[in-house]
Design a protein around this motif. Structure first.
Motif, PDB file in Angstrom:
ATOM      1  N   ALA A 221       0.846  -1.191   0.000  1.00  0.00           N
ATOM      2  CA  ALA A 221       0.000   0.000   0.000  1.00  0.00           C
ATOM      3  C   ALA A 221       0.878   1.236   0.000  1.00  0.00           C
ATOM      4  O   ALA A 221       1.991   1.221   0.543  1.00  0.00           O
ATOM      5  N   ARG A 222       0.383   2.307  -0.596  1.00  0.00           N
ATOM      6  CA  ARG A 222       1.156   3.551  -0.646  1.00  0.00           C
ATOM      7  C   ARG A 222       1.264   4.185   0.732  1.00  0.00           C
ATOM      8  O   ARG A 222       2.275   4.809   1.055  1.00  0.00           O
ATOM      9  N   VAL A 223       0.224   4.020   1.541  1.00  0.00           N
ATOM     10  CA  VAL A 223       0.244   4.526   2.913  1.00  0.00           C
ATOM     11  C   VAL A 223      -0.457   3.508   3.807  1.00  0.00           C
ATOM     12  O   VAL A 223      -1.500   2.963   3.440  1.00  0.00           O
ATOM     13  N   VAL A 224       0.117   3.244   4.979  1.00  0.00           N
ATOM     14  CA  VAL A 224      -0.504   2.399   5.992  1.00  0.00           C
ATOM     15  C   VAL A 224      -0.996   3.293   7.118  1.00  0.00           C
ATOM     16  O   VAL A 224      -0.279   4.186   7.575  1.00  0.00           O
ATOM     17  N   VAL A 225      -2.237   3.065   7.565  1.00  0.00           N
ATOM     18  CA  VAL A 225      -2.811   3.816   8.678  1.00  0.00           C
ATOM     19  C   VAL A 225      -2.984   2.876   9.870  1.00  0.00           C
ATOM     20  O   VAL A 225      -3.699   1.873   9.775  1.00  0.00           O
ATOM     21  N   ASP A 226      -2.319   3.190  10.967  1.00  0.00           N
ATOM     22  CA  ASP A 226      -2.488   2.438  12.212  1.00  0.00           C
ATOM     23  C   ASP A 226      -3.664   3.038  12.971  1.00  0.00           C
ATOM     24  O   ASP A 226      -3.594   4.152  13.487  1.00  0.00           O
ATOM     25  N   ALA A 227      -4.767   2.277  13.026  1.00  0.00           N
ATOM     26  CA  ALA A 227      -5.967   2.710  13.745  1.00  0.00           C
ATOM     27  C   ALA A 227      -6.322   1.668  14.802  1.00  0.00           C
ATOM     28  O   ALA A 227      -7.501   1.336  14.987  1.00  0.00           O
ATOM     29  N   THR A 228      -5.324   1.160  15.494  1.00  0.00           N
ATOM     30  CA  THR A 228      -5.545   0.072  16.448  1.00  0.00           C
ATOM     31  C   THR A 228      -5.905   0.553  17.841  1.00  0.00           C
ATOM     32  O   THR A 228      -6.031  -0.254  18.765  1.00  0.00           O
ATOM     33  N   GLY A 229      -6.075   1.859  18.024  1.00  0.00           N
ATOM     34  CA  GLY A 229      -6.599   2.387  19.277  1.00  0.00           C
ATOM     35  C   GLY A 229      -5.731   2.074  20.474  1.00  0.00           C
ATOM     36  O   GLY A 229      -4.528   2.363  20.499  1.00  0.00           O
TER      37      GLY A 229
END
Length: 521
Positions: A221-229
């Motif tokens: 992926a071009r960008v990874v978003v960590d949304a694991t709280g």
């Protein structure tokens, strides 16, 4: 939703998963709670190729274990967090407007007794609250009028009370509705697929190594978003220090604690706010606010001390009802992803703001609250935008959900709120008698059939604790209805008798440990 991907949500299937994951993605979102779902939706509706993965079930963590309130946060205003309160009120009003049947107004009542302080500041805060929401309400009631609003409260010394309006929701269904909306915009979302480590090209994150069902997948992926709280940090080792705080709750039958409004009170032991309100045909009581020292790999659960704390509050506010432990139907606990403040501060004094930060190929978010998930998502995407040359979306705020044809009051409104554009298909799938409510709840039998057929159910607790809330609303997790649940769901899930028996046993054990009354600490 594409045919290849829709198979992943039917009967918890995995057919075609490798082909889906092999695509070139603009954004990979890690974490299937409300923040991750919000990022997925806002990215997909703006034309990005977006994939979300969750190592357990969607909404497994904090986002199915919250206090179920969509609120502005009066206490944040008292603590001087005016921007957070204004943002929360704006988001609350948007959700009330675009998700009727899922997000509904909830009246609150706060009794005032002779000699109590703080009435003027409370009313002043509510006046500001009203200005932010663009409404005007009567907030003070004398004792007689207040007893009409909250008839079972303690009467000795009652001077009157304060009333106001916020909102409530089913938090897990809110996550599922946001995910469904994202799928309609071309996104993909896969549960029981966890991120083991980030992939890098030089110093830049370029994807993640995912694991599920004994198979590893490299996803680019071009960008990874960590949304694991509350689980944020270990994957990338960065970000602010988190302070995991546990909030625990009780569920009681509505007939034992009948409420027309939510009742708020200050706990007689420590002065913290505690509430009880009608929810899904039962009465929900919360919440505690304690440092959570247990491993984050295990599901949170209430302690005996927390049960006693919440029952003390109920017995003080509703003495005539003579409530005891025998009245408790179920319990649950969640861990809030709170950004740590200065050392030594009390848990309830910590702020609820969110933060977002980035490095090459990576964006991470932490903190925040259920109500402001859209604002959190847009802040994350502003950082994503900086890393995607040529993507020039203005990132204007808009309604979370596309309009769904309005229907009358009652079950259709509720189903449209929870299932959006899928509500018509759910109604069509219902067999005779399945639109009736399950006793003691507001849930229709048909919701079980739809969830088993079309909502990526892998385990029985997915079905009974998150797709529906029967495990919280019914004694012993609803096992008295298991024969009918099985008759509806086993054919839809495609499980043989041995698989059903294993899932049944695992569910009962999990419920006893995490949702029953605890033994002594």
């Amino acid at each position: 939703m594409s045919g290849a991907f829709s198979a992943l949500w039917r009967q918890g299937g995995r057919a075609g998963l490798g082909d889906v994951l092999a695509r070139d993605w603009d954004v990979l979102v890690i974490g299937g709670g409300i923040s991750g779902a919000g990022v997925l939706l806002e990215a997909a509706r703006r034309g990005l190729k977006a994939l979300l993965v969750e190592r357990r079930d969607f909404a497994w963590g904090t986002s199915s274990r919250s206090s179920k309130l969509v609120h502005g946060g009066l206490r944040y205003l008292k603590d001087g967090h005016v921007r957070l309160t204004a943002e929360s009120v704006r988001e609350r009003e948007m959700l009330l407007a675009c998700a009727p049947g899922l997000v509904e107004p909830q009246g609150f009542a706060f009794a005032q007794y002779d000699g109590a302080r703080g009435r003027r500041s409370f009313l002043a805060g509510l006046a500001i609250y009203d200005v932010m929401a663009g409404r005007r309400e009567r907030h003070w009631l004398d004792a007689d009028d207040f007893l009409m609003a909250a008839p079972n409260v303690k009467r000795d010394g009652l001077a009157g009370g304060i009333v106001y309006t916020d909102a409530r929701t089913d938090d897990a269904r809110l996550v599922l509705r946001v995910l469904r909306e994202a799928l309609d915009h071309g996104a993909a979302a896969v549960n029981y697929l966890g991120a083991r480590e980030l992939l890098r090209s030089g110093d830049r994150v370029c994807g993640a190594l995912l694991a599920g069902d004994g198979t590893d997948y490299e996803v680019r992926a071009r960008v990874v978003v960590d949304a694991t709280g509350a689980w944020s940090g270990p994957l990338h080792g960065g970000g602010p220090r988190l302070r995991p705080l546990r909030g625990s709750h009780l569920v009681l039958p509505a007939w034992r604690l009948p409420l027309a409004r939510a009742v708020s009170l200050m706990h007689p032991h420590d002065g913290r706010p505690v509430f009880a309100f009608p929810w899904e045909g039962a009465t929900l009581v919360g919440t505690t606010d304690l440092d959570h020292a247990e491993s984050m790999d295990r599901a949170a659960r209430i302690t005996r001390a927390e049960v006693d704390y919440l029952m003390m509050a109920l017995q003080a506010q509703f003495p005539s009802l003579q409530l005891t432990d025998r009245d408790i139907v179920s319990t649950y606990a969640g861990v809030r992803p709170v950004i740590a403040g200065k050392e030594g501060g009390a848990p309830s004094q910590e702020g609820r703001e969110h933060v977002a930060w980035s490095s090459a190929g990576l964006v991470a978010i932490a903190g925040g609250k259920l109500t402001t998930f859209r604002a959190i998502a847009l802040d994350a995407l502003r950082l994503v935008k900086e890393q995607l040359p040529g993507w020039d979306d203005p990132l204007d705020a808009c309604a979370v959900f596309a309009p769904v044809p309005q229907v009358g009051a009652g079950a259709p409104r509720r189903l449209h709120g929870r299932y959006g554009a899928c509500a018509a298909a759910l109604l069509d799938a219902a067999l005779p008698g399945e639109l009736a409510r399950i006793p003691g709840t507001e849930t229709a039998w048909a919701e079980l059939r739809w969830a088993a057929r079309c909502e990526a159910v892998h385990h029985l607790d997915d079905l009974l604790l998150r797709r529906t809330r029967l495990g919280l609303l019914l004694r012993d997790g609803g096992t008295a209805h298991m024969e009918r649940i099985r008759a509806i769901c086993q054919p839809e899930l495609g499980w043989d008798d041995a698989r059903w028996a294993r899932e049944d046993a695992a569910y009962r054990e999990h419920w006893t440990t995490h949702h029953g009354l605890p033994h002594e600490d």
